[in-house]
Design an enzyme around this catalytic site. Sequence first.
Site, PDB file in Angstrom:
ATOM      1  N   CYS A  45       0.844  -1.217   0.000  1.00  0.00           N
ATOM      2  CA  CYS A  45       0.000   0.000   0.000  1.00  0.00           C
ATOM      3  C   CYS A  45       0.869   1.253   0.000  1.00  0.00           C
ATOM      4  CB  CYS A  45      -0.900   0.019   1.230  1.00  0.00           C
ATOM      5  SG  CYS A  45      -1.993  -1.403   1.343  1.00  0.00           S
TER       6      CYS A  45
HETATM    7  C1  BEZ Z   1       0.514  -4.600   1.825  1.00  0.00           C
HETATM    8  O1  BEZ Z   1       0.012  -3.538   1.479  1.00  0.00           O
HETATM    9  O2  BEZ Z   1       1.722  -4.764   1.793  1.00  0.00           O
HETATM   10  C2  BEZ Z   1      -0.322  -5.722   2.329  1.00  0.00           C
HETATM   11  C3  BEZ Z   1      -1.504  -5.455   3.000  1.00  0.00           C
HETATM   12  C4  BEZ Z   1      -2.256  -6.513   3.491  1.00  0.00           C
HETATM   13  C5  BEZ Z   1      -1.838  -7.810   3.265  1.00  0.00           C
HETATM   14  C6  BEZ Z   1      -0.672  -8.067   2.558  1.00  0.00           C
HETATM   15  C7  BEZ Z   1       0.084  -7.012   2.081  1.00  0.00           C
END
Ligand code: BEZ
Length: 211
Positions: A45
Amino acid sequence: MTVRLGDTAPDFTQESTEGPIRFHEWLGDSWGVLFSHPKDFTPVCTTELGEVARLKPEFEKRNVKVIGLSVDPLSDHKGWASDIEETQGTALNFPLLADADRKVSDLYGMIHPNANDTLTVRSVFIIGPDKKVKLTITYPASTGRNFDEILRVIDSLQLTANYKVATPVNWEHGQDCIIVPAVSDAEADKAFPKGYKKLKPYLRITPQPNL
Ligand code: BEZ
């Protein structure tokens, strides 16, 4: 709730990093991209939000407003914003909805309980100036989106909203288009002065008409 193509994008009022947003009023006459991500302070994210901030001029060129969402409170969004700037080299320059009460996530069906029953998936909704939903995409948490693809789709949506064309596989701005089957050859002769190649009765290729 399921939001489908052609539906009016549900309106809402929610807190954001840029103050309370009344969605339809905030969109005004612009196109909009509403996208969710699973959680603040997560790696994928963080890269996505940095990229959207970097691409903001490209969205603006197309008269598109972008707005992100996660089910975290405003205090988290504010703390995370400085991490995004530090690690991605771009400061957040668009609002992030703080949907801790899941009002917007539930309205748009952004929580897919069999994937995760508390966090939003990576949803994208592209909304036209008529407030209708033009495109939906859903990615899992583990896969970051390609925002160049979102821009490419916007180019196609904006073109096909104004001309009786469709865009072929892997099309990009500037490339040849397809005349929609509902247009007769007689109409096509008038509507496409640059001409067209008729490979099959249903497959007519013409240069991008607005260039
Ligand atoms: C991420 O944004 O890295 C992420 C968020 C939730 C689960 C896995 C990855």
